[in-house]
Design an enzyme around this catalytic site. Structure first.
Site, short mmCIF file in Angstrom:
data_model
loop_
_atom_site.label_atom_id
_atom_site.label_comp_id
_atom_site.label_asym_id
_atom_site.label_seq_id
_atom_site.Cartn_x
_atom_site.Cartn_y
_atom_site.Cartn_z
N ALA A 80 -40.34 18.78 -15.04
CA ALA A 80 -39.73 18.95 -13.71
C ALA A 80 -40.77 19.33 -12.68
CB ALA A 80 -38.64 20.02 -13.78
N SER A 107 -39.19 12.47 -14.90
CA SER A 107 -38.05 13.38 -15.07
C SER A 107 -37.00 13.16 -13.98
CB SER A 107 -38.54 14.82 -15.02
OG SER A 107 -37.45 15.71 -14.93
N GLN A 128 -36.35 9.65 -17.55
CA GLN A 128 -35.61 10.66 -18.33
C GLN A 128 -34.33 10.99 -17.59
OE1 GLN A 128 -35.40 14.06 -17.09
NE2 GLN A 128 -33.90 14.55 -18.68
N LEU A 129 -33.23 11.01 -18.30
CA LEU A 129 -31.93 11.16 -17.67
C LEU A 129 -31.19 12.39 -18.18
CD1 LEU A 129 -29.81 9.61 -15.82
CD2 LEU A 129 -28.81 8.84 -18.00
N TYR A 130 -30.68 13.16 -17.22
CA TYR A 130 -29.63 14.13 -17.54
C TYR A 130 -28.32 13.50 -17.12
CZ TYR A 130 -33.05 17.91 -18.19
OH TYR A 130 -34.07 18.70 -18.64
N THR A 156 -31.90 13.07 -22.38
CA THR A 156 -32.16 14.39 -22.94
C THR A 156 -30.85 15.00 -23.42
OG1 THR A 156 -34.05 14.77 -21.50
CG2 THR A 156 -32.99 16.71 -22.42
N LYS A 232 -33.64 12.02 -26.67
CA LYS A 232 -34.70 13.04 -26.70
C LYS A 232 -34.10 14.43 -26.93
CE LYS A 232 -38.22 15.20 -23.69
NZ LYS A 232 -37.60 16.43 -23.27
N HIS A 256 -37.80 20.75 -26.46
CA HIS A 256 -37.92 21.01 -25.02
C HIS A 256 -39.07 22.01 -24.78
CE1 HIS A 256 -35.09 20.09 -21.51
NE2 HIS A 256 -36.10 20.69 -20.93
N ARG A 259 -38.37 25.72 -24.66
CA ARG A 259 -37.74 26.29 -23.47
C ARG A 259 -36.23 26.36 -23.58
NH1 ARG A 259 -41.45 25.71 -19.17
NH2 ARG A 259 -39.93 25.30 -17.52
N ASP A 287 -42.74 15.53 -29.02
CA ASP A 287 -43.49 16.36 -28.08
C ASP A 287 -43.41 17.81 -28.54
OD1 ASP A 287 -41.09 17.56 -27.15
OD2 ASP A 287 -41.00 16.30 -25.38
#
Lengths: 359, 359, 359, 359
Positions: A80, A107, A128-130, A156, A232, A256, A259, A287
Site C-alpha cells: 500500500a 495494490s 491486487q484486488l480487495y 487477497t 493470495k 501478509h 501483518r 512472499d
C-alpha cells in the site's frame, strides 16, 4: 550512489530517511510480531546442499510466469501507499520492475492510480484486488485493471479484517495530506475521504472490505473477468486445493508479511505441503521474509515458481526512489544467480528439493 | 612466548596484530555468515560418549593419508595470501607443518611460490588447484606441483564464482603492495597484475577461473598428471559418489570456511551422509570450524580420515609466525590426544560413530 | 482512559502502581520460574494455520459452559487477595466479568467474602475450593457457595503444599493491614488471624490445608453438594481419566500459573494428551500464560472449552480497577474474534486441531 | 545466619569469600565449558508431569543405598581439597553429611586425611579412589579405607589424564601453603611434595595416576578388598554393562562435573540408556548439575538410586563452613520433599519415568 552492500543496508537507510511512524507502518507486523520474525528465521533454519561441477557459466535466472518470461523470479508484491516511502511512489517501483524485466503487482491501496502505474510499467503488471462490500466498486476495479492491460488479478484473501498492527496504534500513524488511496478516489465514498484525514485504516477496511467473502465470491469474480485469477494469502494445503477447484490460475503463499494473523506459520514453512498438494497444476508463489538470493533459491527449491518482495523494495524506494528499487532487484537477481552457480543449477528448473535440507 | 591457552586466544592476538581489513578478510564469511557460525555451532551440538578403562597410556594420534604417515590427523588447509598474516607467510606455515609431522596443502593463491613453499616444507605437501580458463596455465601449475614433489592435487570445486564476502566490500579490502599471488606472476596476465593494485578479487576470479568446470574437467586433469587427485568442496553424498566414479583419490568435505555459499550446510553436519556413501572406498577429509581437539575427534568419529585447519593456523601465524603455527598444531594435537585418552581410544582407528551422539 | 494497546501494557502499568513486593507476589513463580516462562514460550512454539474464504462476517465467540452461555471463552481464574491490586478487589473483577458476559471463579483466598463477590457478580460465579484439615470449615464453605448461587465448585488439587516462591522470600512479602482472607475470618482460627500479621503464607497453607487429600476426598465432596465439581490443577492424562471416574464435571489443566511445581510442563503442552484421553466426556479448561487472543485460540484448537486468565486480569485491575479488568477482557475477546475471523472460524466449534501446527 | 534462599545464593556468597582463583578452580570446567553448562541445561529441558490427589502428608525422602538407609538420596560427591573453601574442610562436610543422615564420599585428594574424615563422619563414608602407578600406594589406600570403616570404594575411571581446565591455566592457580593432599603425605613421594608448591596438578596426575587402568585393574582391586566397589565416571550403557560383568556393586554416571572431557554428554541425558541397560541389577547414581530438588527428582525418575552434589555443597562450605553444608543439604532435601509432595509421590520408590517428559 547510495552505499549499500545488501538489502539490510537499504533498510537502515530507509529508517533514517522516513518518519518513524511511516517506517514503522512498513516495518511492523501484527501484535507481537512473531510471524514477522519467523518469516526470516524459518529461512535461516533451511540449509543449502550445493552440487558441484555441473558448470556455472551459463546460469539463467529467467522464468516463465503465466505465459510471460521474466528475467528473474522476483516480483514486486502489492504494498500500500508507496508514496509514504518516496514522492515517486508506485511509478518508481513500476519503472524499476520493468527495467529489471520482472513484474509488479499493483495494490488496490496504491497511492497512484492503477492507470498511471500501468502507463509507467515497462513490464507485466498484475492487479491486487480487495473485494468491496459494494460489488459495483469491485466490478469497476476489475474492469479498470483489464483496460490497463493488467495480466492477472490477485485476490487477497487473508484480510477479511485488518490485523492488529500495534506499532501504528502507538505511533498514531495517519496518512500525510499528500498521500491517499488513489484508486478509490473516484468512488467518492465519504469513508474513503474521511480516512485520508484520520488514522483508522482498520475502521476503513472494516467498513469497505467485504467480510462475507467466500469461495463463491471467487466464482463471481471469475464470471466478470477473463483475466487469470490468483489467490493470495494461503497457508493451508487444503485451501490451495480448494483454490484450484474454484479455478484459480495460481496461488500466492503469504501471511501478509506478518501483518495480519500473528503466530501464523512462516510462509517458507508452509510452502512444502502446499506445493506437494498442488502438484504442479498451477504455479505457486511466495512472499514473506525474502531478503537474500539464497531465500529466493530456497523458495524455488521447495516448489515456488517465483517470489515477491514487499519491504525489501520499499527500503530501496525510500532510500533512493526508482534507482533504489532497481538496485534492490539487481542485488537479489545477482545473489540468486550466484547462489545458483554455487549450487550447481544452470537454470531455475534445475533447482530441486534435494538442494535444501530442512532441519 | 605468546601467552595463549587455546586457539581462540591466538585469534584475539591476531586481531590485535593485523589491520582490521586483513583480519576481516580472513575472519569473515559470505553474506550473513550463517554458514560461518553454523560450522562452529554444529560441532557444539554433537555430544561425546566416552568409553572407560581401555587404557590411555599409549595413545597414538598418527594416521596414514594416501600412503604417508602423519603424526596427527590435522593438516594445514589451503588458504590464500599468508603474507597478510605475517611476513614469513607460507614458508612459516610449511616449516611448522613439517616439524609437526603433518601435511600442508599449498594454495594456488599463495603469496609465496609453490616452489619456495616446497623447499621449506619438511613434510608432505599437497597443491590446491583452481582451474583456469587458460588450460595451459592450469597444465603448467600441475607440472610445477609435480616438479616440486607435491604428493597430491586438490581440486577446489566450490568456487566457480567467488562468494559475496561483504566485510571486504565494506572495508575496501585490497592487497598491500608487498603481497601478491606469487604462483601466477610468471604468467603475466594483465588481469593478475592489475588485481594486485585493485580490490576486486571477485572480478579476478570471474575473469580467470573457469566457470565451465564439470566432471569432464576432472577427467582432463587426471589425464595430465599421475598425482592423486582429491576433490575439495563437496557437501552432497551424490557428489561424493560422482567424485569416486570420476577417479578421485579422496574427498574434502568443505564449504570453503563459510566464504562461498552462505546457508550451505555445516561440514560436520554433511559428513555422515558422505562417509556412509563413500563407504571407505577413498579417504574423506573435512575442514570448517575446527578449533579444538574435540572437533577433530568428532570429525574422525563420523568418518573423516583427517581434518584441515585454515583460520586456526592463520591466527597462530599472525600472532607469532612459524612459532605460532607450531603452537596451534601442537595445541590441537595435544587436545586430540587428551580427547582420545579420555574417550578410551588408543588409536585413531579406534574412534567410531558410537563415541558421539548427534542430537 | 489508561493508554494500553495490549495486556502487556497493563502489566507495565501495574508494575508502576503496585508496591514491588505485591507486584512480585502476583508476577512471580516457583523457584527458577522455568514453568512460568514455559507457559508463555510454549504458546509461541505453536503456529497457526489459518483457513480462508469461509466468511468472517458473523464471527461468534460465544460458548456454552456447563449449561451456561458465555459471550467469550475467557473467564477469570481464581486468584488470591485481589485487594493487593486495587481497593475494589474482587468486587471490581466480578462486575467486569458480568458486564463482559463471562464467568468468574472466586478464590477461597479472596480478600472479599464470597457472598459479597456473588452479590456483585452479574454473570455466573464459580467457587474455587481448598480442602481444609477441618472438614467442617470445608463443608461450611461449600454450603456458603451454594447459598451464594455459585454454579460450580472448583477443587484445586495442585496445592497439597505451597510452592517455593522465592521472590516473596526475598521481598519479605506480607499482607498489608487492610487485606485479609475474608472468607475465613468467621472461622476465627488463631492461625488465620496470625497470618494476617506475618509473612508465612506457606506456614498457613501447611497448617490449614489438608495434605491427605486423595481421590476419596473428591467422593466426600460430591456427597455434600449437588453442584458440579471441577478438578483444577491436572497435567497428566491419567489424572484426567481418574477425575472423570470420580465424577468430575470438568477439568482445569493448570500448573497454578507456574507458582507451585517449577519445571512442571507448560499447560498448553499438556493439553493435547488430556483432551485426547477425555474425548469429550467432560469439558476441559486451561489456564497459564494466556495473554493474547491467539493464545485462547490455540487452547481451543487443542481441545479446551474455555480458558481462564489470572495475572492478565490482575494487571488490568491494578491499573484501573473494574475498568481495567473490563478492558483486558474486551481486548482478549476482540483479539480472539479477530483471530477467528482471520483463521476462517465463524464459531468456536469450528476451531479444530488442524488450525494449529505443533513444532 | 547466612541469608540464602537457594543453592545459587550460596554460590554467590562463595564467590565473594573465596579468592578468585580458588573459586574458579571449583567453578570451572574443561575447555569451553560446554559440558559444564549442558549438565544444567539438560535438566531444564526435562518437564515434570505431576500426579495429584495421592496424598502428600507422609512424604518420605529416605532411601536405602547398599544396605544403609539414608534420610535423603543426596550425598556428598568426592571433591578435592575442601580446605580451599573453608579451614574446616572435609571435617565440616563429613559432620554435616552425618547430621543430615546422608553419606559422604571422601576424595583421595582430600585436604584432610581419610582417617580424620572418618572420625568426624556421623554417617556412612565411602572412599573415592584413584589408582596409582605404584600399586602398593593403591593397596595401602584401600586398606586404610577399610580400617576407617568406609562402606565402599568408588573407583574413578574418567581421569586417566586430567582435563584441560583453562581457568586454572589463566589464573595461575596453585595450592595455598596450608592446603595439601593429606592422604598422600605419608608416601612422601617427591612428586606429591613438589606439587604442593607448584601449580601443575596436571603434571602430578600424569606422573602418579595409572593411565594403563583397564577392566583388569578392576578385577585386581576386587581381589584386594571385600568392600563393595563402585565405578564412577560412566556415560555409556556398554560400559555400565561391562562394570556389572566385572563385579561392580554400583555405577556413578558422571562426567566429573564437566571438568574432564568437554563436550561429553550431560549426565542426565546419559542416564536413561544406562538405567535401561542395568535393569536394576546394581544401583545407579548420578552427579553433575544438581542444584535443585527438582533435579534430584528428575534423576530418580530416570532411574538413579541417589545423586551426589559437588559444587553445591562446596558453595555452602565456603559460605559458612559446616553450617553452610548443612543448609545446602537441608535445602535440597526440603525441595525434594516438596517436589515429591507436588508430584504425588509419597516415597522415593513411587517416582517413575512417567513423572517426567523428555522433550
Amino acid at each position: 550512489m547510495i552505499r549499500a552492500v545488501n538489502v539490510f543496508d537499504f533498510e537502515a537507510i530507509a529508517r533514517e530517511r522516513m518518519t518513524p511512524s511511516s517506517f514503522d507502518y512498513y516495518a511492523g507486523g501484527a501484535e507481537d510480531e512473531v510471524t514477522l520474525s519467523e518469516n526470516r528465521d524459518a529461512f535461516r533454519r533451511i540449509a543449502l546442499l550445493p552440487r558441484v561441477l555441473v558448470g556455472a557459466d551459463r546460469v539463467q535466472t529467467a522464468v516463465e510466469v503465466l505465459g510471460v518470461s521474466l528475467a528473474c523470479p522476483v516480483g514486486l508484491a502489492p504494498t500500500a501507499l508507496n508514496k509514504l516511502a518516496h514522492a515517486d511512489g508506485e511509478l518508481a517501483a513500476a519503472r524499476a520492475a520493468g527495467k529489471a524485466g520482472t513484474l509488479m503487482c499493483c495494490s488496490t491501496a496504491s497511492s497512484t492510480s492503477l492507470e498511471d502505474v500501468a502507463a509507467a510499467a515497462g513490464g507485466p503488471l498484475w492487479f491486487q484486488l480487495y473485494v468491496y462490500r459494494d460489488r459495483e466498486v469491485t466490478r469497476d476495479l476489475v474492469r479498470r485493471a483489464e483496460l490497463a492491460r493488467c495480466k492477472a488479478i490477485v485476490l487477497t484473501v487473508d484480510t477479511p479484517r485488518l490485523g492488529r498492527r500495534e506499532r501504528d496504534a502507538r505511533s498514531g500513524f495517519s496518512l500525510p495530506p499528500d498521500v491517499s488511496i488513489s484508486n478509490l478516489e473516484r468512488y467518492g465514498t465519504p469513508e474513503a475521504l474521511r480516512w485520508a484525514q484520520t488514522s483508522s485504516f482498520t475502521e476503513y477496511v472494516h467498513k469497505l472490505f467485504d467480510p462475507t467473502l467466500t469461495w463463491e465470491s471467487v466464482a463471481w469474480l471469475k464470471s466478470i473477468t477473463s483475466l487469470p485469477l490468483l489467490i493470495k494469502g494461503i497457508l493451508s494445503a487444503d485451501d490451495a486445493a480448494l483454490a484450484i477447484d474454484h479455478g484459480a490460475s495460481g496461488i500466492v503463499v503469504s501471511n501478509h508479511g506478518g501483518r495480519q494473523l500473528d503466530g501464523a506459520m512462516a510462509t517458507i514453512d508452509a510452502l512444502p505441503a502446499i506445493t506437494a498438494r498442488v502438484a504442479g497444476r498451477v504455479p505457486v508463489f511466495l512472499d514473506g521474509g525474502i531478503r537474500r538470493g539464497t531465500d529466493v533459491f530456497k523458495a524455488l527449491a521447495l516448489g515456488a515458481r517465483a517470489v515477491f518482495i514487499g519491504r525489501a523494495y520499499l527500503w530501496g524506494l525510500a532510500a533512493d526512489g526508482e534507482a533504489g528499487v532497481t538496485r534492490v532487484l539487481e542485488m537479489l537477481r545477482a545473489e540468486l544467480e550466484l547462489t545458483m552457480a554455487l549450487s550447481g543449477c544452470q537454470t531455475v528448473a534445475a533447482i530441486t528439493p534435494a538442494h535444501v535440507s530442512l532441519r
